[in-house]
Design an enzyme around this catalytic site. Structure first.
Site: not given
Ligand code: PGA
Length: 251
Positions: A9-10, A95, A97, A173, A213, A234-235
């Site tokens: 997930n960019w 998501h 967010e 994150g 994470s 993600g990251g």
């Protein structure tokens, strides 16, 4: 046997050139695909470029969100047909967010889920508790509520076409990963919730990713749990070497 599935997930990151370069690096590293399904989810404006960069490979492309209506006066929104038209086959829905920053409700996620399934796209539906909900001992209640609301009026056959991502909000994150035991407990509960609401064989067939994470050094242990079938990253998905290391840990 559930085939592992790792998706990147960019979020709202990278330029167009960085997106296509990253996609190409992942394609070369993954080759014709191993024992793991792989997808990358760039921002909508780069979907087409990334789909071109991954064309003919085993790396799938997904959107991070979609609108539930087919077309019309919905300024700023993107339909399922548009997403399909530019070469994506997956859509991340709900998501945290989007739920917590952009105010998406379970009802919104449900409308989107119906639209995505009707379009023949594969949804990755996210659920996950806030830190205060975990601390109040409400994790499983929250997950059940999100699952029930997001999957309202979905048939067992449709559920079988979905992917679920368990993403504890406090782990996204933050570098604070859920322990394999904490994640497995929720995944196993999600499977029981699906069995209760649908049936055991459908519940057994649905892939549940863990997200929050995930890094190369914790992926193997998380993905080694019986009910963890992959990761939503993600990251660590923004660099080819760390994303590919997670794929290798899965498959
Ligand atoms: P993270 O994000 O890996 O950076 O924690 C995961 C996600 O939000 O899907």
């Amino acid at each position: 046997m559930r085939r592992p599935f790792v998706a990147g997930n960019w979020k709202m990151n990278l330029t167009r050139d960085e997106s296509t370069a990253l996609a190409s690096e992942i394609v070369s590293a993954v080759g014709s695909g191993g024992n793991c399904d792989v997808a990358v989810c760039p921002p909508n404006v780069y979907l087409h470029a990334v789909a071109e960069a991954t064309k003919g490979s085993s790396v799938g492309v997904g959107a991070q969100n979609v609108y539930h209506e087919v077309s019309g006066a919905f300024t700023g929104e993107t339909s399922t047909e548009m997403i399909k038209d530019v070469g994506a086959t997956y859509v991340i829905l709900g998501h945290s967010e989007r739920r917590n920053i952009l105010g998406e409700s379970n009802e919104d996620v449900n409308k989107k889920l119906h639209a995505v399934l009707a379009a023949g796209l594969t949804p990755i539906v996210c659920v996950g508790e806030l830190l205060e909900e975990r601390e109040a001992g409400r994790t499983i209640d929250v997950i059940k509520e999100q699952f029930t609301g997001s999957f309202a009026n979905i048939s067992a056959e449709q559920l079988g076409k979905c992917v679920i991502a368990y993403e504890p909000v406090w782990a996204i994150g933050t570098g604070k990963v859920a322990t394999p035991e904490q994640a497995e407990e929720v995944h196993a509960n999600l499977r029981s919730i699906m069995t209760e609401a649908f049936d055991a064989s459908t519940a057994e067939s649905v892939r549940i990713q863990y997200g929050g994470s995930v890094k190369p050094d914790n992926a193997a242990e998380l993905l080694g749990q019986p009910n963890i079938d992959g990761a939503l990253v993600g990251g660590a998905a923004l660099k080819a070497d760390s994303f590919v290391a997670i794929i290798k840990a899965a498959g």
